[in-house]
Design an enzyme around this catalytic site. Structure first.
Site, PDB file in Angstrom:
ATOM      1  N   LEU A 204       0.851  -1.198   0.000  1.00  0.00           N
ATOM      2  CA  LEU A 204       0.000   0.000   0.000  1.00  0.00           C
ATOM      3  C   LEU A 204       0.881   1.240   0.000  1.00  0.00           C
ATOM      4  CD1 LEU A 204      -2.609  -0.668   2.855  1.00  0.00           C
ATOM      5  CD2 LEU A 204      -3.113  -0.359   0.423  1.00  0.00           C
ATOM      6  N   HIS A 205       0.726   2.090  -0.994  1.00  0.00           N
ATOM      7  CA  HIS A 205       1.488   3.342  -0.939  1.00  0.00           C
ATOM      8  C   HIS A 205       0.833   4.503  -1.679  1.00  0.00           C
ATOM      9  CE1 HIS A 205       2.699   2.174  -4.964  1.00  0.00           C
ATOM     10  NE2 HIS A 205       3.131   3.399  -5.150  1.00  0.00           N
ATOM     11  N   ARG A 206      -0.319   4.265  -2.362  1.00  0.00           N
ATOM     12  CA  ARG A 206      -0.961   5.362  -3.097  1.00  0.00           C
ATOM     13  C   ARG A 206      -1.383   6.453  -2.127  1.00  0.00           C
ATOM     14  NH1 ARG A 206       0.420   5.355  -7.683  1.00  0.00           N
ATOM     15  NH2 ARG A 206       0.682   3.219  -8.266  1.00  0.00           N
TER      16      ARG A 206
END
Ligand code: UD1
Length: 364
Positions: A204-206
């Site tokens: 997860l990094h958006r």
């Protein structure tokens, strides 16, 4: 025929690796590598250069982190003198990060031809910084290399002349196929005491998912349920780690005993982890493509994808961010409800060679 090749952030490195190798083997092309320094941590940058055999950059601009404006402006300011000094036949940029558009703008304003690899992808969501970078880079590029047919169609629809567009396959997949055997030797499953096929991987990094604690909390609602069924390995991006540590959500993770946070993984460890997972939950772009080749079920926790072929043919499902939808999709995977995935055309490990041939001919 000097071509300045630009890499800045982690997802660029696996794309630039096969291009550097193919260019070196295809005179008169002379590759010259510029690292903008957008990503700089050992685990986000140097490790990838070593594992993928990418030559040491000829120049590292060392820009580091900053707001979008600061980072983009810094790259532009520092890249311009490099182009002026080396007078390349072309500048090549890959992907959709801030370094991509920044170097692209510098090149065209100096009258240097711009090549974009991974052109034409569109999520049609302008709230994503990457979508802006993709649209603008394609609008100013002279040669546009596409990974999938939707890219070609999007560019034609936007009025890019056909003769500038080339469907060549996927350089990221070149790297995956070239490193599969090496990755099999990674000790990561033993180190984490995991059995092949019995665990999931989460990334997860958006910004839209991790910068807002409410949005991140909703995703964790779903993860909480899935991790009750199987261990979930979560190599955590620095942006996400920072956000978790600054909110109450960090504490919530402590109660999820089957969710295991690890540092960002190197390329080979990550490939081994994904290749042997029973599910990958992600908001990444590239991982949708990698799981497609690996035929591992992927649940993309976003409302859209710029890589539709991974969902049309591959093992990807774009499930959105509603916790109930994510859990329902996981239940489908558990009960074996999946159509047999297929590999997209030309994702065969030869994309960089095709690009080198086209450039050698067209730039001559
Ligand atoms: C960037 C790209 C994104 C890509 C992602 C992959 C843009 C707009 N975004 O997002 O498309 O999917 O890379 O990782 O270009 N940081 C570190 N160490 C590093 C790099 C970053 O700690 O080596 C931290 C810093 O706190 C920084 C934050 O991560 O502020 C975000 O980094 P940044 O490069 O701005 O964007 P990413 O979220 O990594």
């Amino acid at each position: 025929m000097k071509i300045i090749c630009v890499a800045g952030a982690r997802p660029n490195f696996m794309k630039i690796a096969p291009l550097m190798a193919a260019f070196k083997a295809r005179p008169p092309i002379e590759p010259f590598l510029v690292h903008t320094g957008q990503h700089y941590d050992e685990k986000m940058s140097d490790l990838f250069f070593r594992q993928l055999g990418i030559p040491t950059p000829d120049v590292n601009l060392g820009v580091g982190s900053g707001s979008h404006a600061v980072q983009t402006a810094q790259v532009m300011t520092l890249f311009e003198p490099v182009v002026l000094e080396h007078k390349p036949a072309a500048v090549l940029v890959v992907g959709d990060v801030n370094s991509t558009i920044a170097c692209g703008l510098v090149a065209v304003k100096l009258g240097v031809k711009l090549i974009h690899v991974e052109a034409g992808l569109r999520s049609f969501d302008k709230a994503m910084p990457e979508e802006i970078n993709r649209l603008l880079t394609d609008a100013i590029s002279d040669m546009l290399f596409c990974t999938e047919h939707s890219g070609v169609e999007n560019l034609e629809h936007e009025g890019v002349p056909k003769e500038k567009i080339f469907l060549v396959g996927n350089v990221m997949i070149d790297t995956l196929l070239a490193n599969r055997d090496k990755a099999e030797k990674s000790p990561i499953l033993d180190d984490l005491k995991l059995k092949s096929g019995s665990y999931g991987v989460l990334t997860l990094h958006r910004p839209s998912n991790v910068d807002d604690p409410v949005a991140l909390g909703r995703l964790l609602d779903a993860i909480e349920v899935v991790q009750k069924d199987i261990p979930i390995i979560f190599p955590i991006h620095p942006r996400t780690r920072k956000n978790l540590s600054q909110s109450a959500l960090g504490k919530r993770l402590d109660s999820m005993t089957n969710l295991r946070l690890i540092d960002p993984a190197g390329y080979l460890d990550f490939l081994k982890l994904t290749a042997n997972a029973c599910v990958v939950l992600t908001d990444s772009g590239g991982i949708q493509e990698e799981t497609t080749i690996l035929k591992v079920p992927c649940l993309t926790m976003r409302e859209s994808t710029e890589r539709p072929i991974t969902a049309e043919l591959g093992s990807n499902r774009v499930v959105g961010t509603d916790p109930q939808a994510i859990i329902a999709a996981w239940r489908d995977i558990q009960s074996g409800k999946m159509r047999p995935p297929q590999i997209p055309p030309m994702w065969d490990g030869k994309a960089a060679q095709r690009i080198a041939e086209i450039l050698a001919e067209k730039l001559a």
